[in-house]
Each structure stands twice: as structure tokens, then as C-alpha cells.
Design a protein around this motif. Structure first.
Motif, short mmCIF file in Angstrom:
data_model
loop_
_atom_site.label_atom_id
_atom_site.label_comp_id
_atom_site.label_asym_id
_atom_site.label_seq_id
_atom_site.Cartn_x
_atom_site.Cartn_y
_atom_site.Cartn_z
N ILE A 1 0.81 -1.20 -0.04
CA ILE A 1 -0.02 0.02 0.07
C ILE A 1 0.83 1.28 -0.02
CG2 ILE A 1 -1.78 1.49 1.38
CD1 ILE A 1 -2.86 -1.30 2.26
N ASP A 2 1.84 1.32 0.83
CA ASP A 2 2.83 2.42 1.14
C ASP A 2 3.56 2.80 -0.47
OD1 ASP A 2 1.99 3.01 3.59
OD2 ASP A 2 3.94 1.67 4.40
N GLN A 3 3.66 1.79 -1.37
CA GLN A 3 4.19 1.94 -2.70
C GLN A 3 3.16 2.81 -3.62
OE1 GLN A 3 6.89 -1.17 -3.93
NE2 GLN A 3 6.07 -2.26 -2.18
N LEU A 4 1.93 2.68 -3.48
CA LEU A 4 0.95 3.00 -4.76
C LEU A 4 1.09 4.24 -4.97
CD1 LEU A 4 -1.94 0.84 -3.36
CD2 LEU A 4 -0.39 0.44 -5.40
N CYS A 5 0.82 5.35 -4.10
CA CYS A 5 0.68 6.68 -4.06
C CYS A 5 1.51 7.27 -5.14
CB CYS A 5 0.23 7.52 -2.77
SG CYS A 5 -0.27 9.06 -3.49
N PRO A 6 3.02 7.29 -4.48
CA PRO A 6 3.86 7.91 -5.46
C PRO A 6 4.05 7.59 -6.74
CG PRO A 6 4.82 7.31 -3.30
CD PRO A 6 3.50 6.62 -3.39
N ILE A 7 3.76 6.31 -7.15
CA ILE A 7 4.00 5.80 -8.53
C ILE A 7 2.65 6.12 -9.40
CG2 ILE A 7 4.34 3.82 -9.97
CD1 ILE A 7 6.07 2.78 -7.84
N ILE A 8 1.46 5.96 -8.78
CA ILE A 8 0.38 6.51 -9.37
C ILE A 8 0.36 7.82 -9.87
CG2 ILE A 8 -2.19 6.64 -9.22
CD1 ILE A 8 -1.42 3.87 -9.80
N MET A 9 0.84 8.65 -9.06
CA MET A 9 0.84 10.06 -9.39
C MET A 9 1.93 10.53 -10.38
SD MET A 9 -1.67 11.42 -7.54
CE MET A 9 -2.78 10.64 -6.58
N GLU A 10 2.76 9.50 -11.00
CA GLU A 10 3.39 9.90 -11.92
C GLU A 10 2.83 9.53 -13.27
OE1 GLU A 10 6.50 10.91 -12.17
OE2 GLU A 10 6.93 11.21 -9.99
N MET A 11 1.63 9.03 -13.34
CA MET A 11 0.98 8.66 -14.56
C MET A 11 0.09 9.72 -14.95
SD MET A 11 -0.03 4.49 -13.41
CE MET A 11 0.00 4.16 -15.04
N ASP A 12 -0.45 9.75 -16.19
CA ASP A 12 -0.85 10.91 -17.01
C ASP A 12 -2.24 11.19 -16.32
OD1 ASP A 12 -1.02 8.23 -18.32
OD2 ASP A 12 -2.33 9.00 -19.73
N GLY A 13 -2.32 12.10 -15.98
CA GLY A 13 -3.60 12.84 -15.62
C GLY A 13 -4.18 12.56 -14.16
N ALA A 14 -3.19 11.95 -13.41
CA ALA A 14 -3.29 11.69 -11.98
C ALA A 14 -3.43 12.87 -11.08
CB ALA A 14 -2.30 10.72 -11.64
N ARG A 15 -2.68 13.84 -11.53
CA ARG A 15 -2.74 15.26 -10.80
C ARG A 15 -3.46 16.44 -11.29
NH1 ARG A 15 1.37 15.48 -6.80
NH2 ARG A 15 2.79 13.58 -6.63
N GLU A 16 -4.21 16.00 -12.33
CA GLU A 16 -4.79 17.47 -12.86
C GLU A 16 -6.08 17.97 -12.50
OE1 GLU A 16 -4.51 16.40 -17.13
OE2 GLU A 16 -2.43 15.95 -17.06
N LYS A 17 -6.41 17.46 -11.28
CA LYS A 17 -7.61 18.09 -10.57
C LYS A 17 -9.01 18.02 -11.47
CE LYS A 17 -4.61 21.27 -8.03
NZ LYS A 17 -4.45 22.77 -7.71
N ASP A 18 -9.54 19.12 -11.91
CA ASP A 18 -11.03 18.93 -12.57
C ASP A 18 -10.67 18.31 -13.92
OD1 ASP A 18 -11.63 20.31 -10.37
OD2 ASP A 18 -12.52 21.87 -11.40
N TYR A 19 -9.62 18.13 -14.43
CA TYR A 19 -9.31 17.85 -15.61
C TYR A 19 -8.62 16.05 -15.55
CZ TYR A 19 -10.25 22.27 -17.72
OH TYR A 19 -10.82 23.29 -18.23
N GLY A 20 -8.65 15.62 -14.26
CA GLY A 20 -7.68 14.70 -14.12
C GLY A 20 -8.49 13.25 -14.24
N GLN A 21 -7.53 12.50 -13.66
CA GLN A 21 -8.22 10.93 -13.88
C GLN A 21 -7.84 10.33 -12.71
OE1 GLN A 21 -9.06 9.01 -16.93
NE2 GLN A 21 -9.58 7.69 -15.14
#
Length: 228
Positions: free
Chosen positions: A75-95
Motif C-alpha cells: 500500500i505504501d508504494q502505490l501513491c507515489p507511482i500512481i501520481m506519476e501517471m498521466d492525468g493523476a494530478r490534473e484536478k478537474d481535468y484529471g483521471q
């Protein structure tokens, strides 16, 4: 504002990225994002995830996440890597991305690849994002037994939504959710059981119980603060 949102507003501690994530795994995530010159959301379809009769399947194991006999290490590994993926940080335009934590019965826990598949979203900014919790994991090594689903939110702070907590939406024993600041939450729904559901916040290397869902409130996902 419900009890969970109130508690969340008072616990906006920023965790940053997991210091244990190696450069190797960061490169793996970036390769997935750039796969074939197209975003992972498109190049990964029918390879790492796909639709199946109204459900979603995902492939495992995801090599970006190191397996462990302690599911919390996964579980502790998931967030940092997911947040490198396209759209993961793009708020209202995100994924949002959804996946499964599972075992092959050998006492080791693995993470599946993440899936962006979900309800159709209108073009333009949208305050509501979703991805469909996968029903199946395809692992060529054996039968995958799911223990938890995980999903991301493209904003922060962003706790579990009421829909995340509805009893009818619980597929596995545990639900993990995290936002762009890598605040990680865990729901143990105890769906269709007499004991209350439990909501936890990851604090360092431990889980802090911050709320319960009384049996009569499970259909609606209403959280009662543990201090009440």
C-alpha cells in the motif's frame, strides 16, 4: 460537511512521496506513461486492463510495485507511482486510477496494474471523477484472490467520498484511497456484517482509526467520528 470531512480538514498533514521508492520504479512508471508514444490510458487498454461484460479486468502483478508479505508495504508504494501517471494530478481535468491488491495463496501480496476505466466523463472540467473497481485480476501464474481495491483522486485534500463508502459499492475486504498529497485512507467496510465499518488514516507507518460506519448507516456511508 460529514464527520469524515471535518476530521480530514483538521488532518491536512502532507506526507510527500515515499522515500523508499527507488529510481528504478519511478522509471518504470514513466515508461508506462509514455508507452508507445501514447498515454497509458490508451496504450494500456486490453494489455494491462480492459472491459469484460460490463466489468473491468486488470493484469498483475504490476512490476512497479514490489510484492511483500506485509500488505501495508505494498500500500505504501502505490501513491507515489500512481501520481506519476498521466492525468493523476490534473484536478478537474484529471483521471482516477483503480486497481486490486491480491495474493496467489502464497502469503505474498501483489498489486495489479491500475485501470482508468469508468463512467464516461464529459469533455472539460469536472468536479466528479470515477474509475470502476476491477472485478478480476489476470495473473498467468495462478488464481488471484483479491483482498483490497485501491483508487486515486486527482485533487488534495480529498478523502473518501460518500459513494466510496456506500455498502453496495464494496467489492473487497478493504478499500484504499489516496489523493495527490498522498494522504492514504483505508476503509474496512464489514459489508453485510453486524459490526461497524472502520475508516483509517495512514500516519507514518501506522493506521489511525478516525471514524466508524454504524451498521444502520452502511447503505449511505455515513461516518461517525470516533470521538462522538
Amino acid at each position: 460537511m460529514d464527520a469524515l470531512s471535518c476530521h480530514w480538514s483538521s488532518n491536512r498533514r502532507r506526507y510527500g512521496r515515499d522515500a523508499r521508492m527507488s529510481l528504478r520504479w519511478a522509471k518504470v512508471a514513466m515508461l508506462l506513461t509514455a508507452c508507445g508514444g501514447a498515454g497509458y490510458r490508451y496504450a494500456g487498454r486490453d494489455v494491462y486492463f480492459g472491459p469484460d461484460g460490463g466489468q473491468v479486468w486488470v493484469r498483475g502483478p504490476w512490476p512497479a510495485i514490489q510484492p511483500s508479505r506485509n500488505v501495508d508495504d505494498v500500500i505504501d508504494q502505490l501513491c507515489p507511482i500512481i501520481m506519476e501517471m498521466d492525468g493523476a494530478r490534473e484536478k478537474d481535468y484529471g483521471q482516477e486510477y483503480c486497481g486490486v491488491l491480491y495474493s496467489l495463496g502464497d502469503g505474498v501480496f501483489y498489486a495489479s496494474y491500475p485501470s482508468p476505466l469508468g463512467e464516461m466523463q464529459r469533455i472539460g472540467p469536472n468536479k466528479r471523477k470515477s474509475c470502476t473497481s476491477p472485478r478480476y485480476v489476470r495473473d498467468e501464474r495462478g488464481r488471484a484472490v483479491g483482498i483490497a481495491d485501491y483508487h486515486s483522486h486527482p485533487w488534495a485534500p480529498s478523502p473518501l467520498t460518500p459513494e466510496d463508502r456506500w455498502e453496495k459499492n464494496q467489492r473487497w475486504l478493504i478499500r484504499i484511497q489516496f489523493d495527490t498529497d498522498c494522504h492514504v485512507m483505508k476503509l474496512v467496510p464489514h459489508a453485510n456484517e453486524p459490526q461497524p465499518g472502520e475508516v483509517y488514516l495512514r500516519m507514518g507507518r501506522a493506521w489511525e482509526l478516525i471514524g466508524i460506519i454504524k451498521p444502520e448507516h452502511k447503505p449511505f456511508g455515513i461516518v461517525t467520528d470516533v470521538g462522538d
